[in-house]
Design a protein around this motif. Structure first.
Motif, PDB file in Angstrom:
ATOM      1  N   CYS A 181       3.222   5.889  -3.546  1.00  0.00           N
ATOM      2  CA  CYS A 181       4.356   6.696  -4.027  1.00  0.00           C
ATOM      3  C   CYS A 181       4.464   6.711  -5.546  1.00  0.00           C
ATOM      4  CB  CYS A 181       5.659   6.172  -3.425  1.00  0.00           C
ATOM      5  SG  CYS A 181       5.752   6.276  -1.618  1.00  0.00           S
ATOM      6  N   THR A 182       3.550   6.076  -6.263  1.00  0.00           N
ATOM      7  CA  THR A 182       3.666   5.991  -7.720  1.00  0.00           C
ATOM      8  C   THR A 182       3.171   7.249  -8.427  1.00  0.00           C
ATOM      9  OG1 THR A 182       1.515   4.866  -7.791  1.00  0.00           O
ATOM     10  CG2 THR A 182       3.480   3.476  -7.705  1.00  0.00           C
ATOM     11  N   SER A 183       2.151   7.899  -7.916  1.00  0.00           N
ATOM     12  CA  SER A 183       1.604   9.078  -8.590  1.00  0.00           C
ATOM     13  C   SER A 183       0.899   9.956  -7.565  1.00  0.00           C
ATOM     14  CB  SER A 183       0.626   8.677  -9.697  1.00  0.00           C
ATOM     15  OG  SER A 183      -0.509   8.018  -9.152  1.00  0.00           O
ATOM     16  N   LYS A 184       0.568  11.169  -8.003  1.00  0.00           N
ATOM     17  CA  LYS A 184      -0.136  12.093  -7.117  1.00  0.00           C
ATOM     18  C   LYS A 184      -1.551  11.608  -6.821  1.00  0.00           C
ATOM     19  CE  LYS A 184       0.528  16.452  -7.691  1.00  0.00           C
ATOM     20  NZ  LYS A 184       0.507  17.840  -8.234  1.00  0.00           N
ATOM     21  N   ALA A 185      -2.201  11.002  -7.831  1.00  0.00           N
ATOM     22  CA  ALA A 185      -3.561  10.509  -7.619  1.00  0.00           C
ATOM     23  C   ALA A 185      -3.584   9.386  -6.588  1.00  0.00           C
ATOM     24  CB  ALA A 185      -4.156  10.032  -8.942  1.00  0.00           C
ATOM     25  N   PHE A 186      -2.658   8.458  -6.721  1.00  0.00           N
ATOM     26  CA  PHE A 186      -2.618   7.366  -5.747  1.00  0.00           C
ATOM     27  C   PHE A 186      -2.113   7.830  -4.384  1.00  0.00           C
ATOM     28  CE2 PHE A 186      -2.794   4.306  -9.343  1.00  0.00           C
ATOM     29  CZ  PHE A 186      -3.858   3.560  -8.856  1.00  0.00           C
ATOM     30  N   SER A 187      -1.279   8.868  -4.379  1.00  0.00           N
ATOM     31  CA  SER A 187      -0.850   9.416  -3.096  1.00  0.00           C
ATOM     32  C   SER A 187      -2.041   9.974  -2.322  1.00  0.00           C
ATOM     33  CB  SER A 187       0.193  10.513  -3.320  1.00  0.00           C
ATOM     34  OG  SER A 187       0.569  11.107  -2.101  1.00  0.00           O
ATOM     35  N   LEU A 194       0.826  -1.204   0.000  1.00  0.00           N
ATOM     36  CA  LEU A 194       0.000   0.000   0.000  1.00  0.00           C
ATOM     37  C   LEU A 194       0.862   1.255   0.000  1.00  0.00           C
ATOM     38  CD1 LEU A 194      -3.029   0.706   0.108  1.00  0.00           C
ATOM     39  CD2 LEU A 194      -2.823   0.826   2.587  1.00  0.00           C
ATOM     40  N   GLY A 195       1.939   1.237   0.774  1.00  0.00           N
ATOM     41  CA  GLY A 195       2.838   2.390   0.788  1.00  0.00           C
ATOM     42  C   GLY A 195       3.552   2.594  -0.537  1.00  0.00           C
ATOM     43  N   ARG A 196       3.940   1.483  -1.210  1.00  0.00           N
ATOM     44  CA  ARG A 196       4.619   1.623  -2.506  1.00  0.00           C
ATOM     45  C   ARG A 196       3.675   2.180  -3.571  1.00  0.00           C
ATOM     46  NH1 ARG A 196       6.362  -3.740  -0.961  1.00  0.00           N
ATOM     47  NH2 ARG A 196       8.472  -3.670  -0.091  1.00  0.00           N
ATOM     48  N   ILE A 197       2.418   1.723  -3.578  1.00  0.00           N
ATOM     49  CA  ILE A 197       1.468   2.242  -4.555  1.00  0.00           C
ATOM     50  C   ILE A 197       1.195   3.724  -4.315  1.00  0.00           C
ATOM     51  CG2 ILE A 197      -0.961   2.124  -5.257  1.00  0.00           C
ATOM     52  CD1 ILE A 197      -0.836  -0.818  -5.156  1.00  0.00           C
ATOM     53  N   LEU A 230      -9.965   4.348   4.364  1.00  0.00           N
ATOM     54  CA  LEU A 230      -9.076   3.250   3.992  1.00  0.00           C
ATOM     55  C   LEU A 230      -8.232   2.812   5.174  1.00  0.00           C
ATOM     56  CD1 LEU A 230      -7.698   1.410   1.900  1.00  0.00           C
ATOM     57  CD2 LEU A 230      -6.182   3.330   1.358  1.00  0.00           C
ATOM     58  N   TRP A 231      -7.654   3.753   5.907  1.00  0.00           N
ATOM     59  CA  TRP A 231      -6.795   3.388   7.042  1.00  0.00           C
ATOM     60  C   TRP A 231      -7.612   2.863   8.216  1.00  0.00           C
ATOM     61  CZ3 TRP A 231      -1.921   2.537   6.375  1.00  0.00           C
ATOM     62  CH2 TRP A 231      -1.264   3.144   5.292  1.00  0.00           C
ATOM     63  N   TRP A 232      -8.863   3.275   8.311  1.00  0.00           N
ATOM     64  CA  TRP A 232      -9.737   2.675   9.319  1.00  0.00           C
ATOM     65  C   TRP A 232      -9.974   1.201   9.003  1.00  0.00           C
ATOM     66  CZ3 TRP A 232     -11.454   2.838  14.000  1.00  0.00           C
ATOM     67  CH2 TRP A 232     -12.612   2.164  14.350  1.00  0.00           C
ATOM     68  N   ARG A 274       0.564   2.957  11.992  1.00  0.00           N
ATOM     69  CA  ARG A 274       2.029   3.019  12.032  1.00  0.00           C
ATOM     70  C   ARG A 274       2.563   2.661  13.420  1.00  0.00           C
ATOM     71  NH1 ARG A 274       4.094   8.865  11.956  1.00  0.00           N
ATOM     72  NH2 ARG A 274       3.219   8.586  14.051  1.00  0.00           N
ATOM     73  N   ASP A 275       1.964   3.226  14.471  1.00  0.00           N
ATOM     74  CA  ASP A 275       2.429   2.929  15.827  1.00  0.00           C
ATOM     75  C   ASP A 275       2.233   1.455  16.174  1.00  0.00           C
ATOM     76  OD1 ASP A 275       2.985   5.591  15.969  1.00  0.00           O
ATOM     77  OD2 ASP A 275       1.211   6.121  17.158  1.00  0.00           O
TER      78      ASP A 275
END
Length: 290
Positions: free
Chosen positions: A135-141, A130-133, A150-152, A196-197
């Motif tokens: 970083c691929t583009s502004k839209a996916f960022s 998920l973190g790599r995707i 999503l993070w929930w 993350r924690d």
């Protein structure tokens, strides 16, 4: 049935094609229809291939078949029923019939997926992926790092622990950020921070368990190694042994009183006796006692 079957503006299914920029090939938008026979309609588009649709009424149902004109593929099919909600009918026709036809002609790129499909795909990925995707583009960022829903979902998928439950409860009980309505959702980015924690905490616990397991294995190897484990040694005796060379234990105990290795200097080998006056051994084999 009129609202479903008539190929005109009030037709609910017909409006789905019109919403995607299609128009009837004959150029008109009205016309009656017989409720007892199928109706074939050709749709044209300025930048997409033409679509041929067939409306088939069956009792209280309307079955719609559609395919790209000139294509040998199996036509798409969708069934709607009288009494269904208008929004439900349009969504069903759109996602099951029209959208597959128009996306078949598109370049298969990930950003072209519908938002709900993209969300379902992202929520099923592992956290490193998920973190790599992201970083691929502004839209996916934006879709990855700024989507609290999503993070929930990711947070709910983590193994539940007491520390995680306490962190979630504290985040839900925290006051809302400035400008946000009271009683609303948590602040932006808080669920991602909790994920993350929790990942860092679980990683630290795993490393600690691995270190302890390696330490226990090292101790067990040393206990099984015969070169590392030796039996305890007996302490050396601190008393004189029997007369003669075989009983000597070293140090001052090798000499008997009067000198030499034999008591009294037997055979002239006694050295200096307590009563010796000159050369020669004392006792029976040496000189006199004076």
């Amino acid at each position: 049935m009129d609202a479903l079957l008539h190929i005109s503006s009030p037709n609910i299914v017909h409006c789905v094609f019109l919403a995607h920029g299609f128009r009837r090939a004959d150029g008109n938008g009205g016309g009656g229809a017989d409720h007892l026979r199928p109706i074939r309609v050709a749709y044209q588009h300025d930048s997409r291939p033409a679509i041929s649709a067939v409306y088939v009424p069956v009792l209280r149902h309307l079955v719609v078949y559609a395919a790209i004109e000139g294509s040998a593929d199996v036509p798409g099919r969708v069934t709607v029923q009288l009494g269904m909600n208008t929004a439900s009918i349009q969504a069903k026709v759109d996602y099951l019939l029209v959208y597959p036809l128009i996306t078949r002609q598109c370049v298969p790129v990930l950003p072209a997926l519908p938002p709900e499909v993209c969300f379902g795909l992202l929520s099923s990925l592992a956290i490193p992926t998920l973190g790599r995707i992201g970083c691929t583009s502004k839209a996916f960022s934006t879709s990855v790092f700024q989507d609290d829903v999503l993070w929930w979902r990711v947070l709910l998928a983590l193994p539940q622990s007491d520390a995680l439950r306490a962190a979630v409860a504290a985040a839900e009980a925290a006051p809302p950020p400035p400008g946000a309505p009271s009683g609303g959702a948590a602040a932006a980015g808080v669920w991602r921070r909790l994920v993350r924690d929790e990942v860092q905490r679980a990683r630290a616990e795993a490393e600690e368990r691995h270190r302890r397991r390696e330490e226990q294995e090292r101790i067990m190897r040393e206990m099984r190694d015969p070169l590392m484990v030796q039996p305890p040694r007996r302490p050396q005796p601190r008393f004189p042994g029997q007369p003669g060379f075989g009983g000597a234990v070293g140090g001052d105990y090798d000499l008997m009183p009067g000198g030499g290795f034999f008591p009294g200097g037997f055979g002239g080998m006694g050295g200096r006796g307590p009563f010796r006056g000159g050369g020669g051994g004392g006792g029976f084999g040496g000189g006199g006692i004076f």
